[in-house]
Design a protein around this motif. Structure first.
Motif, short mmCIF file in Angstrom:
data_model
loop_
_atom_site.label_atom_id
_atom_site.label_comp_id
_atom_site.label_asym_id
_atom_site.label_seq_id
_atom_site.Cartn_x
_atom_site.Cartn_y
_atom_site.Cartn_z
N ASP A 207 17.10 -33.13 -14.40
CA ASP A 207 17.16 -34.11 -13.31
C ASP A 207 18.53 -34.79 -13.28
O ASP A 207 19.12 -34.99 -12.21
N LEU A 210 21.13 -32.32 -11.96
CA LEU A 210 21.07 -32.18 -10.50
C LEU A 210 21.68 -33.39 -9.80
O LEU A 210 22.38 -33.26 -8.80
N SER A 211 21.40 -34.57 -10.34
CA SER A 211 21.92 -35.80 -9.73
C SER A 211 23.43 -35.87 -9.83
O SER A 211 24.12 -36.24 -8.86
N GLU A 212 23.98 -35.49 -10.98
CA GLU A 212 25.41 -35.61 -11.22
C GLU A 212 26.21 -34.48 -10.56
O GLU A 212 27.42 -34.61 -10.37
N ASN A 213 25.56 -33.37 -10.24
CA ASN A 213 26.28 -32.20 -9.73
C ASN A 213 25.82 -31.77 -8.34
O ASN A 213 26.00 -30.61 -7.97
N LYS A 214 25.25 -32.68 -7.58
CA LYS A 214 24.72 -32.34 -6.27
C LYS A 214 25.78 -31.73 -5.36
O LYS A 214 25.58 -30.67 -4.75
N GLU A 215 26.93 -32.38 -5.27
CA GLU A 215 28.00 -31.88 -4.39
C GLU A 215 28.49 -30.51 -4.84
O GLU A 215 28.69 -29.60 -4.02
N LEU A 217 26.85 -28.26 -6.59
CA LEU A 217 25.82 -27.26 -6.38
C LEU A 217 25.77 -26.81 -4.91
O LEU A 217 25.60 -25.62 -4.63
N GLU A 218 25.94 -27.75 -4.01
CA GLU A 218 25.92 -27.40 -2.58
C GLU A 218 27.12 -26.51 -2.23
O GLU A 218 26.99 -25.55 -1.45
N ARG A 282 14.16 -27.56 -6.06
CA ARG A 282 15.06 -28.27 -5.13
C ARG A 282 16.05 -27.31 -4.46
O ARG A 282 16.48 -27.53 -3.34
N TYR A 283 16.41 -26.27 -5.20
CA TYR A 283 17.37 -25.29 -4.66
C TYR A 283 16.78 -23.90 -4.88
O TYR A 283 17.19 -23.17 -5.80
#
Length: 291
Positions: A207, A210-215, A217-218, A282-283
């Motif tokens: 979790d 995912l929060s720290e690497n959202k940008e 990952l997109e 989520r992805y």
């Protein structure tokens, strides 16, 4: 340049120079009077040999290093040296324990664990090419620190050895071999260990990852779906590795046996499955982490 001049210039003894000549590590010209004539190439080669010898590299290993233009031989030796140092530290600890009263039988069992780890990691390095072999060798080495106590563990160990001994070579096309070599030339043992530690941290707290690497990952997903990636050597390499792992028994023979052999790996595998479920929820289009 005659041998005594070369010795004075390089600081390498005449006896050592003669030995390197006998081993075929350097090949000076032979003059009419029978004396050896060392050119600039031989002098530079002696300097390289001297450095490698001081780093504890054997004569046979030096032959491999000097004939390897890709640099992979040195990187493999770096991995082997790191694992060897860890084994020697473990043996030092065992020696201290023996001197403090621990029984020879207990020490013998611990030594067997060290040898088991050495055997598997060396075979992993031999079985897989280049960076891929170095990465999975270091990745799995950290789980090979438990003694074999049960018949199931012994059977799993033997299954792992049989798998690695009979693994077909991973034949990469020349262009992908060149890509693998060039793209990973600067990735050393320390960088691999850093990546492994980073992945471990991510798996322990998906979790947060995912929060720290959202940008990131997109952006990563956008690139993976692009035509540029679909036509890249990286895509071809990943596709080939997936096919190889699926057909060679890596997934259905090696990994299950490793989970049986090592409880720490079995625990890691469970953590990995949980992390993959979290990320894929989520992805769904992202690739699972490799075990």
């Amino acid at each position: 340049m005659l041998i005594h001049e070369v010795s004075r210039t390089t600081g390498v003894t005449k006896k050592a120079i003669e030995y390197y000549c006998e081993q075929g590590l350097i090949c000076p010209a032979i003059l009419e009077n029978g004396y050896r004539d060392f050119g600039q190439n031989e002098v530079e080669r002696l300097g390289q040999i001297s450095v490698l010898r001081k780093l504890g590299i054997s004569g046979e290993e030096i032959k491999t290093v000097l004939s390897d233009e890709s640099g992979d031989a040195l990187q493999r030796l770096s991995v082997q040296k790191e694992l060897s140092l860890k084994r020697e530290q473990a043996k030092k600890t065992l020696l201290e324990q023996l001197s403090s009263g621990k029984s020879y039988a207990e020490i013998s069992a611990e030594l067997q664990t060290i040898e088991t780890s050495k055997t598997i990691t060396e075979k992993l390095l031999e079985a897989f090419p280049g960076y891929y072999g170095r990465f999975i060798c270091l990745h799995f080495a950290r789980f090979l620190n438990e003694p074999i106590k049960t018949e199931k563990q012994q059977a799993a160990y033997e299954k792992i050895l049989a798998f690695l001994d009979n693994l077909p070579p991973l034949d990469l096309p020349e262009d992908l071999l060149e890509y693998l070599s060039e793209s990973t030339r600067q990735i050393g043992t320390q960088q691999i260990n850093t990546m492994i530690q980073s992945t471990q941290k991510s798996i322990e707290n998906p979790d947060e990852f995912l929060s720290e690497n959202k940008e990131f990952l997109e952006q990563y997903l956008a690139y993976k779906q692009s035509e540029e990636y679909q036509n890249s050597p990286a895509y071809k390499m990943m596709a080939l590795l997936k096919t190889f792992n699926s057909t060679s028994g890596y997934y259905d023979v090696f990994l299950p046996a490793l989970k049986e052999l090592s409880s720490s790996y079995a625990q890691y595998y469970r953590q990995l499955e949980i992390a993959n479920e979290t990320i894929l929820s989520r992805y769904p289009e992202i690739e699972k982490w490799n075990p």
